[in-house]
Design a protein around this motif. Structure first.
Motif, PDB file in Angstrom:
ATOM      1  N   PHE A  32       7.058  45.194   1.271  1.00  0.00           N
ATOM      2  CA  PHE A  32       6.681  45.334  -0.139  1.00  0.00           C
ATOM      3  C   PHE A  32       5.775  46.547  -0.342  1.00  0.00           C
ATOM      4  CE2 PHE A  32       7.190  40.508  -0.694  1.00  0.00           C
ATOM      5  CZ  PHE A  32       8.522  40.659  -1.034  1.00  0.00           C
ATOM      6  N   SER A  33       4.853  46.744   0.566  1.00  0.00           N
ATOM      7  CA  SER A  33       3.948  47.890   0.477  1.00  0.00           C
ATOM      8  C   SER A  33       4.734  49.194   0.564  1.00  0.00           C
ATOM      9  CB  SER A  33       2.912  47.811   1.588  1.00  0.00           C
ATOM     10  OG  SER A  33       2.119  48.961   1.616  1.00  0.00           O
ATOM     11  N   TYR A  34       5.680  49.258   1.469  1.00  0.00           N
ATOM     12  CA  TYR A  34       6.529  50.460   1.620  1.00  0.00           C
ATOM     13  C   TYR A  34       7.344  50.693   0.350  1.00  0.00           C
ATOM     14  CZ  TYR A  34      10.310  53.436   3.245  1.00  0.00           C
ATOM     15  OH  TYR A  34      11.220  54.448   3.363  1.00  0.00           O
ATOM     16  N   GLN A  35       7.933  49.637  -0.187  1.00  0.00           N
ATOM     17  CA  GLN A  35       8.741  49.769  -1.391  1.00  0.00           C
ATOM     18  C   GLN A  35       7.899  50.205  -2.585  1.00  0.00           C
ATOM     19  OE1 GLN A  35      10.889  46.131  -2.042  1.00  0.00           O
ATOM     20  NE2 GLN A  35      12.288  46.495  -0.329  1.00  0.00           N
ATOM     21  N   ASN A  36       6.686  49.708  -2.684  1.00  0.00           N
ATOM     22  CA  ASN A  36       5.822  50.083  -3.799  1.00  0.00           C
ATOM     23  C   ASN A  36       5.468  51.563  -3.778  1.00  0.00           C
ATOM     24  OD1 ASN A  36       5.765  47.628  -5.076  1.00  0.00           O
ATOM     25  ND2 ASN A  36       3.981  46.911  -3.937  1.00  0.00           N
ATOM     26  N   LYS A  37       5.480  52.180  -2.605  1.00  0.00           N
ATOM     27  CA  LYS A  37       5.196  53.612  -2.510  1.00  0.00           C
ATOM     28  C   LYS A  37       6.359  54.446  -3.025  1.00  0.00           C
ATOM     29  CE  LYS A  37       2.147  53.352   1.496  1.00  0.00           C
ATOM     30  NZ  LYS A  37       2.006  53.676   2.919  1.00  0.00           N
ATOM     31  N   LEU A  39       9.481  53.101  -4.749  1.00  0.00           N
ATOM     32  CA  LEU A  39      10.250  52.618  -5.888  1.00  0.00           C
ATOM     33  C   LEU A  39       9.487  52.834  -7.184  1.00  0.00           C
ATOM     34  CD1 LEU A  39      11.658  49.265  -4.488  1.00  0.00           C
ATOM     35  CD2 LEU A  39      12.786  51.475  -4.601  1.00  0.00           C
ATOM     36  N   ILE A  40      10.249  53.164  -8.237  1.00  0.00           N
ATOM     37  CA  ILE A  40       9.666  53.365  -9.557  1.00  0.00           C
ATOM     38  C   ILE A  40      10.313  52.361 -10.503  1.00  0.00           C
ATOM     39  CG2 ILE A  40       9.452  54.973 -11.485  1.00  0.00           C
ATOM     40  CD1 ILE A  40       9.689  57.241  -9.493  1.00  0.00           C
ATOM     41  N   LEU A  45      10.586  55.538 -16.176  1.00  0.00           N
ATOM     42  CA  LEU A  45      11.494  56.683 -16.184  1.00  0.00           C
ATOM     43  C   LEU A  45      11.572  57.273 -17.592  1.00  0.00           C
ATOM     44  CD1 LEU A  45      14.472  55.428 -13.999  1.00  0.00           C
ATOM     45  CD2 LEU A  45      12.722  57.074 -13.371  1.00  0.00           C
ATOM     46  N   PRO A  46      11.679  58.605 -17.691  1.00  0.00           N
ATOM     47  CA  PRO A  46      11.842  59.210 -19.017  1.00  0.00           C
ATOM     48  C   PRO A  46      13.217  58.867 -19.600  1.00  0.00           C
ATOM     49  CG  PRO A  46      11.893  60.874 -17.278  1.00  0.00           C
ATOM     50  CD  PRO A  46      11.582  59.582 -16.631  1.00  0.00           C
TER      51      PRO A  46
END
Length: 139
Positions: A32-37, A39-40, A45-46
């Protein structure tokens, strides 16, 4: 096995299970920590980027279809479709041959048995009429 040995074995097994579950939990937190770094959230997103990755379902009922010589012109704009519907069959055919098949005036003339200049005049007239109707000058 004696009751004492069963209890010891059971405690070992419970202890082993707790260790396995704890390590699995730590692996999940790491993931989860890796994904939080990286993933957006889509909320961040614009809009232009969201538009480029989104799709819209299109159904045959969303279009008005005009067919000529086995080729179809599909129009999704209801106002434009109503205007084209009022055109004569040769005028609709001329538009489909020009804009769907991308034929030039000489090729359209051969198909419709007219001169190139007659096709050019008719095409120009039809397009001007369409433009006037779409801009609201002609009702």
């Amino acid at each position: 096995m004696m009751p004492y040995e069963e209890t010891v074995e059971r405690r070992r097994f419970h202890s082993f299970c707790k260790v396995v579950l704890r390590h699995e939990m730590l692996d999940c937190f790491r993931e989860f920590s890796y994904q939080n770094k990286w993933l957006i959230s889509l909320n961040h997103l614009p809009q232009p980027m969201l538009d480029s990755i989104c799709t819209t379902d299109q159904y045959p009922s969303d279009y008005t279809t005009f067919s000529v010589d086995g080729y179809a012109l599909q129009i999704s704009n209801e106002r434009l479709a109503n205007i084209i519907e009022k055109l004569s069959q040769p005028e609709q055919r001329l538009l489909i041959l020009r804009f769907i098949l991308e034929l030039n005036d000489r090729e359209i003339g051969r198909i419709m048995r007219c001169s190139r200049s007659a096709i050019q005049r008719r095409r120009t007239s039809v397009l001007l009429n369409l433009q006037k109707q779409l801009t609201g000058e002609l009702l």
